[in-house]
Design a protein around this motif. Structure first.
Motif, PDB file in Angstrom:
ATOM      1  N   SER A   7       0.758  -1.154   0.075  1.00  0.00           N
ATOM      2  CA  SER A   7      -0.036   0.047   0.218  1.00  0.00           C
ATOM      3  C   SER A   7       0.945   1.356   0.101  1.00  0.00           C
ATOM      4  CB  SER A   7      -0.951   0.008   1.210  1.00  0.00           C
ATOM      5  OG  SER A   7      -0.136  -0.269   2.493  1.00  0.00           O
ATOM      6  N   ALA A   8       2.223   1.062   0.393  1.00  0.00           N
ATOM      7  CA  ALA A   8       3.048   2.245   0.230  1.00  0.00           C
ATOM      8  C   ALA A   8       4.498   1.622   0.257  1.00  0.00           C
ATOM      9  CB  ALA A   8       2.979   2.984   1.423  1.00  0.00           C
ATOM     10  N   VAL A  28      -0.693  -8.018 -24.985  1.00  0.00           N
ATOM     11  CA  VAL A  28      -1.327  -9.346 -24.698  1.00  0.00           C
ATOM     12  C   VAL A  28      -1.758  -9.512 -22.891  1.00  0.00           C
ATOM     13  CG1 VAL A  28      -0.345 -10.457 -26.522  1.00  0.00           C
ATOM     14  CG2 VAL A  28       0.920 -10.529 -24.509  1.00  0.00           C
ATOM     15  N   ARG A  29      -2.785  -9.926 -22.648  1.00  0.00           N
ATOM     16  CA  ARG A  29      -2.943 -10.306 -21.263  1.00  0.00           C
ATOM     17  C   ARG A  29      -2.718 -11.727 -21.260  1.00  0.00           C
ATOM     18  NH1 ARG A  29      -8.661  -8.996 -18.808  1.00  0.00           N
ATOM     19  NH2 ARG A  29      -9.130 -11.211 -19.507  1.00  0.00           N
ATOM     20  N   VAL A  30      -1.887 -12.154 -20.192  1.00  0.00           N
ATOM     21  CA  VAL A  30      -1.572 -13.275 -19.718  1.00  0.00           C
ATOM     22  C   VAL A  30      -2.183 -13.689 -18.459  1.00  0.00           C
ATOM     23  CG1 VAL A  30       0.414 -14.813 -19.433  1.00  0.00           C
ATOM     24  CG2 VAL A  30       0.846 -13.008 -21.009  1.00  0.00           C
ATOM     25  N   ARG A  31      -2.763 -14.963 -18.522  1.00  0.00           N
ATOM     26  CA  ARG A  31      -3.123 -15.605 -17.149  1.00  0.00           C
ATOM     27  C   ARG A  31      -1.980 -16.367 -16.362  1.00  0.00           C
ATOM     28  NH1 ARG A  31      -4.112 -17.370 -12.907  1.00  0.00           N
ATOM     29  NH2 ARG A  31      -5.876 -18.441 -12.168  1.00  0.00           N
ATOM     30  N   ILE A  32      -1.483 -15.756 -15.337  1.00  0.00           N
ATOM     31  CA  ILE A  32      -0.187 -16.216 -15.108  1.00  0.00           C
ATOM     32  C   ILE A  32      -0.568 -17.577 -14.067  1.00  0.00           C
ATOM     33  CG2 ILE A  32       1.504 -15.742 -13.183  1.00  0.00           C
ATOM     34  CD1 ILE A  32       1.177 -12.864 -13.901  1.00  0.00           C
ATOM     35  N   GLU A  33       0.550 -18.607 -14.368  1.00  0.00           N
ATOM     36  CA  GLU A  33       0.367 -19.893 -13.733  1.00  0.00           C
ATOM     37  C   GLU A  33       1.240 -19.948 -12.701  1.00  0.00           C
ATOM     38  OE1 GLU A  33      -0.462 -23.230 -16.156  1.00  0.00           O
ATOM     39  OE2 GLU A  33      -1.751 -22.057 -17.546  1.00  0.00           O
ATOM     40  N   TYR A  34       2.384 -19.377 -13.030  1.00  0.00           N
ATOM     41  CA  TYR A  34       3.746 -19.295 -12.289  1.00  0.00           C
ATOM     42  C   TYR A  34       4.405 -18.121 -12.177  1.00  0.00           C
ATOM     43  CZ  TYR A  34       3.507 -24.390 -12.311  1.00  0.00           C
ATOM     44  OH  TYR A  34       3.018 -25.663 -12.107  1.00  0.00           O
ATOM     45  N   ALA A  35       4.860 -17.410 -11.050  1.00  0.00           N
ATOM     46  CA  ALA A  35       5.642 -16.309 -11.183  1.00  0.00           C
ATOM     47  C   ALA A  35       6.937 -16.758 -10.150  1.00  0.00           C
ATOM     48  CB  ALA A  35       5.047 -15.242 -10.040  1.00  0.00           C
ATOM     49  N   ALA A  36       8.201 -15.858 -10.461  1.00  0.00           N
ATOM     50  CA  ALA A  36       9.367 -16.221  -9.769  1.00  0.00           C
ATOM     51  C   ALA A  36       9.695 -15.160  -8.762  1.00  0.00           C
ATOM     52  CB  ALA A  36      10.329 -16.956 -10.785  1.00  0.00           C
ATOM     53  N   LEU A  37      10.398 -15.587  -7.973  1.00  0.00           N
ATOM     54  CA  LEU A  37      10.826 -14.587  -7.053  1.00  0.00           C
ATOM     55  C   LEU A  37      12.339 -14.005  -7.124  1.00  0.00           C
ATOM     56  CD1 LEU A  37      10.185 -14.363  -3.075  1.00  0.00           C
ATOM     57  CD2 LEU A  37      12.472 -13.769  -4.112  1.00  0.00           C
ATOM     58  N   ASN A  38      12.445 -12.736  -7.228  1.00  0.00           N
ATOM     59  CA  ASN A  38      13.672 -12.002  -7.290  1.00  0.00           C
ATOM     60  C   ASN A  38      14.321 -11.030  -6.515  1.00  0.00           C
ATOM     61  OD1 ASN A  38      14.627 -13.223 -10.280  1.00  0.00           O
ATOM     62  ND2 ASN A  38      12.699 -12.247 -10.338  1.00  0.00           N
ATOM     63  N   PRO A  39      15.520 -11.076  -6.106  1.00  0.00           N
ATOM     64  CA  PRO A  39      15.698  -9.765  -4.886  1.00  0.00           C
ATOM     65  C   PRO A  39      15.298  -8.595  -5.352  1.00  0.00           C
ATOM     66  CG  PRO A  39      17.618 -11.074  -5.304  1.00  0.00           C
ATOM     67  CD  PRO A  39      16.574 -11.617  -6.233  1.00  0.00           C
ATOM     68  N   CYS A  40      15.166  -8.223  -6.786  1.00  0.00           N
ATOM     69  CA  CYS A  40      14.297  -6.928  -7.154  1.00  0.00           C
ATOM     70  C   CYS A  40      12.881  -6.605  -6.747  1.00  0.00           C
ATOM     71  CB  CYS A  40      14.688  -6.490  -8.631  1.00  0.00           C
ATOM     72  SG  CYS A  40      13.668  -7.278  -9.589  1.00  0.00           S
ATOM     73  N   ASP A  41      12.375  -7.914  -6.489  1.00  0.00           N
ATOM     74  CA  ASP A  41      10.813  -7.812  -5.878  1.00  0.00           C
ATOM     75  C   ASP A  41      10.849  -7.194  -4.617  1.00  0.00           C
ATOM     76  OD1 ASP A  41      10.489  -9.179  -8.335  1.00  0.00           O
ATOM     77  OD2 ASP A  41      10.244 -11.099  -7.332  1.00  0.00           O
ATOM     78  N   TRP A  42      11.517  -7.350  -3.671  1.00  0.00           N
ATOM     79  CA  TRP A  42      11.297  -7.006  -2.284  1.00  0.00           C
ATOM     80  C   TRP A  42      12.214  -5.683  -2.218  1.00  0.00           C
ATOM     81  CZ3 TRP A  42      15.918  -5.746  -0.147  1.00  0.00           C
ATOM     82  CH2 TRP A  42      17.151  -6.746  -0.149  1.00  0.00           C
ATOM     83  N   GLN A  43      13.109  -5.422  -3.179  1.00  0.00           N
ATOM     84  CA  GLN A  43      13.728  -4.057  -3.210  1.00  0.00           C
ATOM     85  C   GLN A  43      12.626  -3.177  -3.887  1.00  0.00           C
ATOM     86  OE1 GLN A  43      17.248  -5.111  -5.309  1.00  0.00           O
ATOM     87  NE2 GLN A  43      18.102  -6.149  -4.005  1.00  0.00           N
ATOM     88  N   ALA A  44      12.070  -3.192  -4.576  1.00  0.00           N
ATOM     89  CA  ALA A  44      10.888  -2.570  -5.374  1.00  0.00           C
ATOM     90  C   ALA A  44       9.927  -2.109  -4.272  1.00  0.00           C
ATOM     91  CB  ALA A  44      10.219  -3.145  -6.713  1.00  0.00           C
ATOM     92  N   ALA A  45       9.357  -3.115  -3.323  1.00  0.00           N
ATOM     93  CA  ALA A  45       8.505  -2.769  -2.435  1.00  0.00           C
ATOM     94  C   ALA A  45       9.109  -2.021  -1.314  1.00  0.00           C
ATOM     95  CB  ALA A  45       8.116  -4.431  -2.013  1.00  0.00           C
ATOM     96  N   GLN A  46      10.168  -1.977  -1.133  1.00  0.00           N
ATOM     97  CA  GLN A  46      10.938  -1.070  -0.125  1.00  0.00           C
ATOM     98  C   GLN A  46      11.012   0.115  -0.572  1.00  0.00           C
ATOM     99  OE1 GLN A  46      14.339  -3.052   1.475  1.00  0.00           O
ATOM    100  NE2 GLN A  46      13.204  -4.272   2.997  1.00  0.00           N
ATOM    101  N   GLY A  47      10.880   0.488  -2.052  1.00  0.00           N
ATOM    102  CA  GLY A  47      11.174   1.680  -2.759  1.00  0.00           C
ATOM    103  C   GLY A  47      12.588   1.949  -2.727  1.00  0.00           C
ATOM    104  N   SER A  48      13.683   0.984  -2.581  1.00  0.00           N
ATOM    105  CA  SER A  48      14.930   1.184  -2.773  1.00  0.00           C
ATOM    106  C   SER A  48      15.107   1.170  -4.528  1.00  0.00           C
ATOM    107  CB  SER A  48      15.571  -0.052  -2.165  1.00  0.00           C
ATOM    108  OG  SER A  48      15.416  -1.258  -2.739  1.00  0.00           O
TER     109      SER A  48
END
Length: 315
Positions: A7-8, A28-48
């Motif tokens: 949310s922020a 294209v719109r994709v119905r996602i079946e799998y996603a993969a985790l990368n360090p940039c995911d939590w870094q983006a969530a933190q705003g870094s």
């Protein structure tokens, strides 16, 4: 649709309900079946990773890597059809295209491609960011065979792919890890595995390469000083590369080239990696598979350094 979002910046990622994205012209719109985790995911969530150049719209959906099936086509010409199995990497949460969710819309000319026969969707999802990063690093480092490469953080997704790709070129890989990963890293092609919790890194490297290594890839160091200390293990004329953006401020030896790596994703690179996996030349080291609601815990585990190989999220 379900999504893991914040949310922020620096808020805890949580499971929320959001509207399905509608594909625009050329998307294209994709119905996602799998996603993969990368360090940039939590870094983006933190705003870094926020560059401040574009407004951020919250809730911000986490994630960049995905695999699934084309669900809808936007107007105009398109190289995909409804029902196609695809995988790829989005421009990221800042673009409004996170992937820890049921659906994502992406430009058809972005880093997205068809899944070839012989490549499971779960493996395809684990390829884009880590696989393309490893492949591009190998090209930038200009390692062609018989050189030595020290990889710091070799047990993670990028390190696991880089070890395999470098080993396939007859590069001697010194894999620095935390914990006993000797058997797994040897299976991926590492010549030497160094447990940095068991012995000093410098002593272990000098034992194998008394004059220093030809190249360093540091996937871990977050400060210029820490990166510089590891770059001291590189021989004169060698290369020290970091994925953490700290080379520019590091006091490196005058005869060592420092590189701040930035991924340039392309569908062609995805095709090359996918072919390697489908033909059995490249293994996809999946560490754990989790349902979407467990993604927040997986992000925290990755942030604190507990990940080995790739974490795949099932939708």
């Amino acid at each position: 649709m379900r999504a893991i979002a914040v949310s922020a910046f620096r808020a805890d990622p949580a499971l929320v309900e959001m509207p399905k994205p509608e594909p625009e012209a050329g998307e294209v719109r994709v119905r996602i079946e799998y996603a993969a985790l990368n360090p940039c995911d939590w870094q983006a969530a933190q705003g870094s990773l926020d560059d401040g150049l574009a407004p951020r719209v919250f809730p911000l959906v986490v994630g960049v890597d995905f695999a699934g099936r084309v669900d809808m086509i936007g107007s105009g010409g398109n190289r995909f059809r409804v029902g196609d199995q695809v995988f790829g990497r989005t421009a990221g949460p800042a673009s409004g295209a996170g992937t820890y969710c049921d659906y994502v819309s992406v430009p058809q000319d972005s880093a997205i491609t068809l899944v070839p026969d012989g490549l499971p969707l779960r493996s395809a999802a684990a390829l884009p960011s880590a696989g393309m990063t490893a492949a591009e690093i190998l090209e930038i480092a200009v390692l062609r065979g018989h050189e030595s490469l020290l990889v710091i953080g070799a047990a993670g997704g990028v390190g696991s792919y880089l070890t395999q790709l470098a080993s396939a070129r007859d590069v001697r890989v010194l894999a620095a890890v935390r914990g006993d990963e000797r058997k797994r890293m040897a299976a991926l092609g590492a010549t030497v595995t160094i447990d940095t919790t068991d012995r000093p890194l410098e002593a272990a490297v000098r034992e194998t390469c008394p004059d220093g290594v030809d190249a360093l890839v540091d996937l871990v160091s977050t400060t210029p000083d820490a990166f510089a200390a590891r770059a001291a293990l590189v021989r004169g004329g060698g290369i020290a590369l970091t994925t953490r953006g700290v080379a520019a401020g590091a006091a490196l030896p005058a005869d060592v080239t420092g590189i701040d790596f930035r991924l340039e994703p392309t569908p062609v690179l995805l095709d090359v990696l996918a072919e390697g996996v489908a033909e059995g030349a490249l293994r996809v080291p999946i560490d754990i598979e989790l349902p979407l609601e467990k993604a927040p815990q997986a992000l925290d585990r990755n942030r604190t350094g507990g990940a080995r190989g790739k974490t795949v999220i099932v939708l």
